[in-house]
Design an enzyme around this catalytic site. Structure first.
Site, PDB file in Angstrom:
ATOM      1  N   ASP A   2       0.859  -1.168   0.000  1.00 17.33           N
ATOM      2  CA  ASP A   2       0.000   0.000   0.000  1.00 17.33           C
ATOM      3  C   ASP A   2       0.909   1.236   0.000  1.00 17.33           C
ATOM      4  O   ASP A   2       2.126   1.128   0.129  1.00 17.33           O
ATOM      5  CB  ASP A   2      -0.890  -0.039   1.246  1.00 17.33           C
ATOM      6  CG  ASP A   2      -1.744   1.188   1.406  1.00 17.33           C
ATOM      7  OD1 ASP A   2      -2.446   1.548   0.441  1.00 17.33           O
ATOM      8  OD2 ASP A   2      -1.718   1.803   2.487  1.00 17.33           O
ATOM      9  N   ALA A  62      -0.034   5.197   1.417  1.00 16.43           N
ATOM     10  CA  ALA A  62      -0.115   6.044   2.608  1.00 16.43           C
ATOM     11  C   ALA A  62      -0.175   5.198   3.878  1.00 16.43           C
ATOM     12  O   ALA A  62      -0.980   4.281   3.991  1.00 16.43           O
ATOM     13  CB  ALA A  62      -1.335   6.954   2.532  1.00 16.43           C
ATOM     14  N   ALA A  84     -13.007  10.185   9.656  1.00 14.24           N
ATOM     15  CA  ALA A  84     -12.464  10.045   8.306  1.00 14.24           C
ATOM     16  C   ALA A  84     -11.581   8.813   8.176  1.00 14.24           C
ATOM     17  O   ALA A  84     -11.427   8.265   7.077  1.00 14.24           O
ATOM     18  CB  ALA A  84     -11.685  11.292   7.921  1.00 14.24           C
ATOM     19  N   MET A 135     -10.789   3.952   5.868  1.00 14.64           N
ATOM     20  CA  MET A 135      -9.506   4.055   5.178  1.00 14.64           C
ATOM     21  C   MET A 135      -9.137   2.762   4.451  1.00 14.64           C
ATOM     22  O   MET A 135      -9.392   1.665   4.929  1.00 14.64           O
ATOM     23  CB  MET A 135      -8.399   4.412   6.166  1.00 14.64           C
ATOM     24  CG  MET A 135      -8.079   5.896   6.181  1.00 14.64           C
ATOM     25  SD  MET A 135      -7.526   6.523   4.583  1.00 14.64           S
ATOM     26  CE  MET A 135      -5.979   5.642   4.402  1.00 14.64           C
ATOM     27  N   LYS A 174     -11.467   6.207  -3.030  1.00 13.26           N
ATOM     28  CA  LYS A 174     -11.879   7.445  -2.379  1.00 13.26           C
ATOM     29  C   LYS A 174     -13.361   7.771  -2.543  1.00 13.26           C
ATOM     30  O   LYS A 174     -13.980   8.308  -1.627  1.00 13.26           O
ATOM     31  CB  LYS A 174     -11.005   8.603  -2.864  1.00 13.26           C
ATOM     32  CG  LYS A 174      -9.562   8.466  -2.424  1.00 13.26           C
ATOM     33  CD  LYS A 174      -9.468   8.194  -0.920  1.00 13.26           C
ATOM     34  CE  LYS A 174      -8.124   7.591  -0.533  1.00 13.26           C
ATOM     35  NZ  LYS A 174      -8.235   6.715   0.630  1.00 13.26           N
ATOM     36  N   HIS A 186     -14.925   5.646  -0.089  1.00 10.21           N
ATOM     37  CA  HIS A 186     -14.555   6.170   1.222  1.00 10.21           C
ATOM     38  C   HIS A 186     -15.508   7.298   1.630  1.00 10.21           C
ATOM     39  O   HIS A 186     -16.029   7.319   2.753  1.00 10.21           O
ATOM     40  CB  HIS A 186     -13.113   6.684   1.156  1.00 10.21           C
ATOM     41  CG  HIS A 186     -12.511   7.037   2.468  1.00 10.21           C
ATOM     42  ND1 HIS A 186     -11.155   6.988   2.687  1.00 10.21           N
ATOM     43  CD2 HIS A 186     -13.044   7.479   3.639  1.00 10.21           C
ATOM     44  CE1 HIS A 186     -10.886   7.357   3.927  1.00 10.21           C
ATOM     45  NE2 HIS A 186     -12.028   7.672   4.523  1.00 10.21           N
ATOM     46  N   ARG A 236     -10.503  -2.437  -3.316  1.00 14.38           N
ATOM     47  CA  ARG A 236     -10.589  -3.176  -2.059  1.00 14.38           C
ATOM     48  C   ARG A 236     -12.013  -3.165  -1.489  1.00 14.38           C
ATOM     49  O   ARG A 236     -12.717  -2.197  -1.672  1.00 14.38           O
ATOM     50  CB  ARG A 236      -9.637  -2.543  -1.031  1.00 14.38           C
ATOM     51  CG  ARG A 236      -8.198  -2.522  -1.465  1.00 14.38           C
ATOM     52  CD  ARG A 236      -7.415  -1.562  -0.585  1.00 14.38           C
ATOM     53  NE  ARG A 236      -6.018  -1.523  -1.017  1.00 14.38           N
ATOM     54  CZ  ARG A 236      -5.191  -0.512  -0.750  1.00 14.38           C
ATOM     55  NH1 ARG A 236      -5.629   0.531  -0.066  1.00 14.38           N
ATOM     56  NH2 ARG A 236      -3.953  -0.552  -1.163  1.00 14.38           N
ATOM     57  N   ASP A 260      -1.676  -1.074   5.957  1.00 16.83           N
ATOM     58  CA  ASP A 260      -1.940  -0.565   7.306  1.00 16.83           C
ATOM     59  C   ASP A 260      -3.427  -0.545   7.642  1.00 16.83           C
ATOM     60  O   ASP A 260      -3.803  -0.045   8.710  1.00 16.83           O
ATOM     61  CB  ASP A 260      -1.363   0.844   7.459  1.00 16.83           C
ATOM     62  CG  ASP A 260      -2.048   1.865   6.567  1.00 16.83           C
ATOM     63  OD1 ASP A 260      -2.102   1.619   5.341  1.00 16.83           O
ATOM     64  OD2 ASP A 260      -2.529   2.894   7.075  1.00 16.83           O
TER      65      ASP A 260
END
Length: 277
Positions: free
Chosen positions: A19, A21, A52, A56, A60, A63, A168, A194
């Site tokens: 990944d 970020a 927010a 994650m 987006k 998201h 994902r 993460d």
């Protein structure tokens, strides 16, 4: 006459798919989260950084939609606008979010300590370096040259909107890396992420998975904030993050990418013994 054919792969590993970020760059994963907070603020609906962070790892647009469906956010939305969030509202926020994300992604995306050394070590071992992300391609077009200038240039990058199948927690971005990198067996691949949804991606693709507890979204602190905690505070936050990633099914959970080489060695040993993901 019968024949027995075994599909078990016995190693060695061929590739690691990272990944971005919170994994290789952007300690604490602030670029995708803080910009979402700012985008929602633009339309007059405050959301917290903690809120927010809940979705994650998703693409987006997904998201934003999932964030709007969180009970507290949905209630505040209803109170302010008199109706639930619609797909048109998601599109409106996404249109605000995208230019902000492109503008600011580089500000947050310095390599995580140990990342470049770890990737150099993996390359010396003959491993290919793949990557995938919740960022759309437009954001990656801005981030890739910044990352390359800082020393990170993966062999493959799949963005969240690159594939018709989606992103994902489906396996498609991870499997696209397998195809592009020419990996012979998914069991020869490690997915490092993460977020729980990123771990699910790797598991759904049939890969080994490694969760990063401290450097990413689950702890959600900058490096400076993390180092300012007492050892007891660090231990408590680390444990909560590690538990969430373990519950998502991660084969291993470590603090950050700096700890990955030892895990790679252990997975190679497990493959040699005939173990599979």
């Amino acid at each position: 006459m019968s024949y027995r054919y075994t599909r078990h792969y016995t190693g060695p590993l061929e590739a690691v798919i990272f990944d971005w970020a919170g994994t290789v760059v952007d300690f604490g994963s602030f670029a995708p989260t803080q910009v979402l907070v700012d985008a929602f603020a633009t339309i007059g609906l405050p959301v917290t950084l903690a809120e927010a962070r809940v979705p994650m790892g998703m693409a987006k647009r997904d998201h934003i939609k999932t964030l709007g469906q969180l009970p507290d956010v949905a209630r505040r939305w209803q109170d302010k606008f008199g109706a639930p969030m619609t797909d048109a509202d998601v599109d409106r926020i996404y249109a605000i979010f995208m230019p902000l994300q492109i503008e600011r992604v580089g500000v947050y995306s310095q390599p995580i300590p140990g990342a470049l050394d770890t990737i150099a070590t993996l390359r010396q071992q003959g491993l290919k370096i793949g990557s995938c992300t919740g960022y759309p391609r437009e954001v990656m077009n801005a981030l890739l040259p910044i990352a390359a200038a800082a020393g990170f240039a993966p062999d493959c990058t799949i963005a969240a909107d690159d594939l018709k199948a989606g992103a994902r927690p489906g396996p498609w971005m991870a499997l696209a890396n397998v195809i592009e990198l020419g990996v012979k067996h998914v069991a020869a691949t490690v997915k490092v992420d993460d977020t729980a949804v990123g771990i699910a991606e790797g598991l759904n693709a049939g890969m080994w998975t490694v969760g990063l507890a401290v450097s990413g979204n689950e702890v959600g602190l900058s490096l400076e904030e993390w180092l300012a905690l007492t050892p007891a505070e660090q231990a408590a936050r680390r444990q909560r993050a590690a538990d969430k990633l373990a519950q998502a099914g991660a084969h291993y959970v470590i603090d950050s990418i700096a700890d990955l080489p030892a895990v790679i060695a252990e997975i190679n040993a497990r493959l040699a013994r005939g173990e599979q993901p």
